[in-house]
Design an enzyme around this catalytic site. Structure first.
Site, mmCIF file in Angstrom:
data_model
loop_
_atom_site.group_PDB
_atom_site.id
_atom_site.type_symbol
_atom_site.label_atom_id
_atom_site.label_comp_id
_atom_site.label_asym_id
_atom_site.label_seq_id
_atom_site.Cartn_x
_atom_site.Cartn_y
_atom_site.Cartn_z
ATOM 1 N N HIS A 29 0.743 -1.120 0.178
ATOM 2 C CA HIS A 29 0.016 -0.092 0.099
ATOM 3 C C HIS A 29 0.983 1.325 0.118
ATOM 4 O O HIS A 29 0.652 2.262 -0.791
ATOM 5 C CB HIS A 29 -0.961 0.045 1.303
ATOM 6 C CG HIS A 29 -1.958 -1.101 1.354
ATOM 7 N ND1 HIS A 29 -2.128 -2.119 2.176
ATOM 8 C CD2 HIS A 29 -3.117 -1.275 0.641
ATOM 9 C CE1 HIS A 29 -2.703 -2.748 2.009
ATOM 10 N NE2 HIS A 29 -3.672 -2.391 1.112
ATOM 11 N N GLN A 154 -9.911 -7.383 -10.094
ATOM 12 C CA GLN A 154 -10.599 -6.112 -9.419
ATOM 13 C C GLN A 154 -10.266 -4.930 -10.339
ATOM 14 O O GLN A 154 -10.875 -4.138 -10.851
ATOM 15 C CB GLN A 154 -10.097 -5.932 -8.109
ATOM 16 C CG GLN A 154 -10.658 -4.538 -7.325
ATOM 17 C CD GLN A 154 -10.368 -4.481 -6.048
ATOM 18 O OE1 GLN A 154 -10.875 -4.845 -5.222
ATOM 19 N NE2 GLN A 154 -9.214 -3.732 -5.680
HETATM 20 O O1 PAF Z 1 -8.474 -3.637 -2.843
HETATM 21 C C1 PAF Z 1 -9.396 -3.479 -1.713
HETATM 22 O O2 PAF Z 1 -8.701 -3.101 -0.740
HETATM 23 C C2 PAF Z 1 -10.677 -2.892 -1.959
HETATM 24 O O3 PAF Z 1 -11.519 -4.021 -2.748
HETATM 25 C C3 PAF Z 1 -11.125 -1.668 -2.339
HETATM 26 C C4 PAF Z 1 -10.791 -1.322 -3.766
HETATM 27 C C5 PAF Z 1 -10.602 -0.488 -1.385
HETATM 28 C C6 PAF Z 1 -12.925 -1.400 -2.293
HETATM 29 O O4 PAF Z 1 -13.328 -1.626 -0.935
#
Ligand code: PAF
Length: 277
Positions: A29, A154
């Site tokens: 992150h 995603q």
């Molecule tokens: O990847 C994530 O942490 C989650 O799926 C997101 C994109 C923040 C949506 O809640």
């Protein structure tokens, strides 16, 4: 660094790059946030990089997974601050899902329903992801947003959703950060017991091992062989078109190896380009 649950307060600081997260932040992150900071600087965005932290209940198909998802807000704030974020948006459930006007689930793109990967093993997951991302975009109105490649499907789903809804938000992919032995960083890694952590590296090793195969079929065979271990419960281990995630691969299209496996109670996913250079 501002910390607020108010979208108005975030918007007051001007256009920004958003890094949506569910917290439990790690070095992967931090890299996404640094990328967001750089992008905001390059685009002269007064709002800088905003990190949203919201454990989104609608994307968990397993309530016990939601309940045990790590919540580490103070440590997360430290990560955001060190990576140069200008603000953390930490909304309440009521801000995201007001009872009087619940945000709609947008129409899901084909890549969210057809490939038989996360869509099949986590039914309802992408409906929740699209719902919350769309809601975050409408509350914060970011210029751009950064999503990690670690969650490859995603990333494709959000890119396709934004395109089909005509959302004015640039979607930027962020590289996966790995532990020295190759395990992709994930908030879930902390739940691995020491002996499970040793097994987990088999996933990235298998993807590297198949990276030089001649055909997708051979690559999938190598994946199956390398991942055939009693401690690993493989949900899928495939080579797919990198954009559609369908198994039909047309010549010249980029491909991706994608794996999901459970080790004990921990579910891990990972992916890499295929073939590997
Ligand atoms: O990847 C994530 O942490 C989650 O799926 C997101 C994109 C923040 C949506 O809640």
């Amino acid at each position: 660094m501002l910390r607020t649950g108010s979208p108005q307060e975030i918007q007051l600081h001007g256009p920004c790059v958003l890094v949506p997260t569910m917290g439990a932040l790690h070095a992967g992150h931090a890299a996404l946030i640094r990328q967001g900071v750089e992008l905001a600087r390059a685009r002269h965005l007064a709002g800088g990089c905003v990190v949203s932290i919201f454990v989104n209940p609608t994307q968990f198909n397993d309530p016990s997974d939601y309940a045990r998802y790590p919540r580490t807000l103070d440590a997360d704030a430290q990560v955001c601050c060190e990576a140069g974020a200008s603000a953390i948006f930490e909304p309440s459930v009521e801000t995201i899902y007001p009872a009087e006007a619940p945000p709609p689930v947008p129409p899901l793109p084909r890549v969210a329903t057809s490939p038989g990967l996360e869509d099949a093993f986590r039914p309802g997951h992408f409906a929740g992801v699209c719902q919350v991302v769309n809601r975050l975009f409408s509350l914060i109105a970011p210029h751009a947003a950064v999503f990690g490649e670690k969650d490859w499907q995603q990333l494709q789903v959000i890119t396709a959703m934004s395109r089909s809804l005509g959302l004015p938000v640039e979607i930027h992919p962020g590289r996966t950060v790995r532990e020295p032995d190759g395990l992709a960083m994930s908030s879930r890694n902390r739940f691995l017991k020491p002996e499970e952590r040793t097994v987990a590296v088999a996933i990235s090793e298998a993807m590297i091992a198949c990276g030089g195969c001649e055909t997708p079929e051979q690559a999938e065979q190598v994946l199956r062989t390398r991942l055939d271990r009693p401690e690993l419960h493989v949900e899928y281990a495939v080579v797919r078109d990198a954009g559609t995630l369908e198994s039909t691969i047309l010549g010249g299209r980029p491909c991706r190896t994608l794996v999901a496996a459970r080790i004990g109670t921990v579910r891990l996913i990972d992916n890499m380009p295929w073939p590997l250079d």
